[in-house]
Design a protein around this motif. Structure first.
Motif, short mmCIF file in Angstrom:
data_model
loop_
_atom_site.label_atom_id
_atom_site.label_comp_id
_atom_site.label_asym_id
_atom_site.label_seq_id
_atom_site.Cartn_x
_atom_site.Cartn_y
_atom_site.Cartn_z
N ASP A 30 -76.88 12.10 -31.33
CA ASP A 30 -78.00 13.14 -30.32
C ASP A 30 -78.60 12.32 -29.45
O ASP A 30 -79.38 12.91 -28.64
N TYR A 31 -78.07 11.13 -28.79
CA TYR A 31 -78.71 10.24 -28.06
C TYR A 31 -78.02 10.66 -26.71
O TYR A 31 -76.85 10.48 -26.45
N THR A 32 -78.83 11.04 -25.50
CA THR A 32 -78.27 11.47 -24.51
C THR A 32 -78.04 10.19 -23.47
O THR A 32 -76.74 10.49 -22.64
N ASP A 33 -78.57 9.18 -23.50
CA ASP A 33 -78.23 8.14 -22.58
C ASP A 33 -77.29 7.05 -23.08
O ASP A 33 -77.64 5.95 -23.45
N LEU A 34 -76.08 7.55 -23.42
CA LEU A 34 -75.28 6.60 -24.03
C LEU A 34 -73.78 6.90 -23.42
O LEU A 34 -73.06 7.91 -22.96
N GLU A 35 -73.21 5.99 -23.50
CA GLU A 35 -71.83 5.56 -22.93
C GLU A 35 -70.79 5.06 -24.30
O GLU A 35 -71.31 4.22 -24.95
#
Length: 287
Positions: A30-35
């Motif tokens: 659920d982490y948005t700033d993820l690649e």
């Protein structure tokens, strides 16, 4: 990507049967700033095409790279070179991520070089939390191996500055990487309150299929990093436990005191007699 951006790097080699389970856990993060960086490491099955299909439909930013030269460390370094996040996390393709691990852990990241946390392991249907020692000393890592692949989130710049993963090693690569990192005295934030993920153990894992010589080579590779008597003592104790576990005579090419040799011999005999937790005894004796 922002200051708390994370690159999730996962090597993949011939995992077509297990990838749907992995992908479901990645998608649930659920982490948005993820690649997400998937590195196919010369798969002979349909792993590459499955990774590409996942990248096309995932709600995360997913890239698929190829590293034809076999080796998990080679693939991890390929991902490290491409990572755009300020933080990088390595995971294995046969395990399952906890969906909220980054939202739970990254608030502790500011001002640190790495985050350390315990993980859960599954073996024959039984779950247990991996042993976790909250100590930044080199000696503690030498003996306990607490900082393992799935239990550390790294500041990307730190990992690059120490040369990434050692591609010459075939076993205990995460143990060696952590020893090398701790020898630089980084700022470690310990997060022991909760264990994350589901690490699936299986017969024929790398620690059972590699030879004593491979493990011995890894142990001796960190000898130049042993800066204090307690560090050297810890490495000697770890070697004596390995001798007992593998029934192999392994030399230690450094001067050691008589007392340390005596304690090492007792640890070896204790392990040979099927005593449990020799590493805990060794850890207490090096503090």
């Amino acid at each position: 990507m922002s200051g708390l951006s994370v690159s999730l790097v996962i090597p993949v080699r011939n995992r077509q049967a297990l990838l749907p389970r992995l992908f479901a856990s990645v998608e649930a993060v659920d982490y948005t700033d993820l690649e997400v960086i998937l590195i196919d490491n010369g798969s002979a099955d349909s792993s590459l095409s499955l990774c590409q299909a996942f990248a096309a439909q995932s709600h995360h930013c997913v890239s698929v790279l190829q590293e034809p030269v076999a080796g998990a460390n080679r693939a991890r370094n390929r991902g490290l070179r491409s990572a755009r996040g300020q933080w990088v996390y390595f995971f294995d393709s046969d395990d399952e991520l906890s969906p909220d691990f980054l939202t739970a852990l990254m608030p502790h990241a500011q001002g640190s070089d790495l985050l350390a946390f315990p993980t859960r392991m599954e073996w024959q249907g039984k779950l247990r939390t991996r042993d976790f020692v909250s100590s930044s000393s080199v000696a503690a890592q030498v003996i306990s191996g607490t900082l393992n692949t799935q239990g550390v989130i790294w500041r990307t710049d730190l990992l690059r500055s120490i040369g990434g993963w050692n591609e010459s090693l075939s076993v205990w690569q995460d143990w060696e990487l952590a020893v090398r990192a701790l020898s630089r005295s980084p700022k470690v934030v310990w997060c022991p309150a909760r264990a994350f993920h589901l690490i699936h153990l299986s017969e024929g894992g790398i620690t059972t299929t590699t030879s004593p010589a491979d493990r011995y080579h890894t142990l001796l590779s960190v000898l130049p990093l042993m800066k204090t008597p307690s560090d050297l003592q810890a490495l000697y104790y770890r070697l004596q436990i390995l001798r007992a576990q593998t029934h192999t005579r392994l030399a230690f090419p450094a001067p050691i005191s008589f007392k340390t040799r005596l304690i090492g011999a007792l640890l070896r005999l204790y392990t040979l007699s099927h005593g449990r937790g020799a590493w805990r005894i060794a850890l207490r004796l090096t503090r």
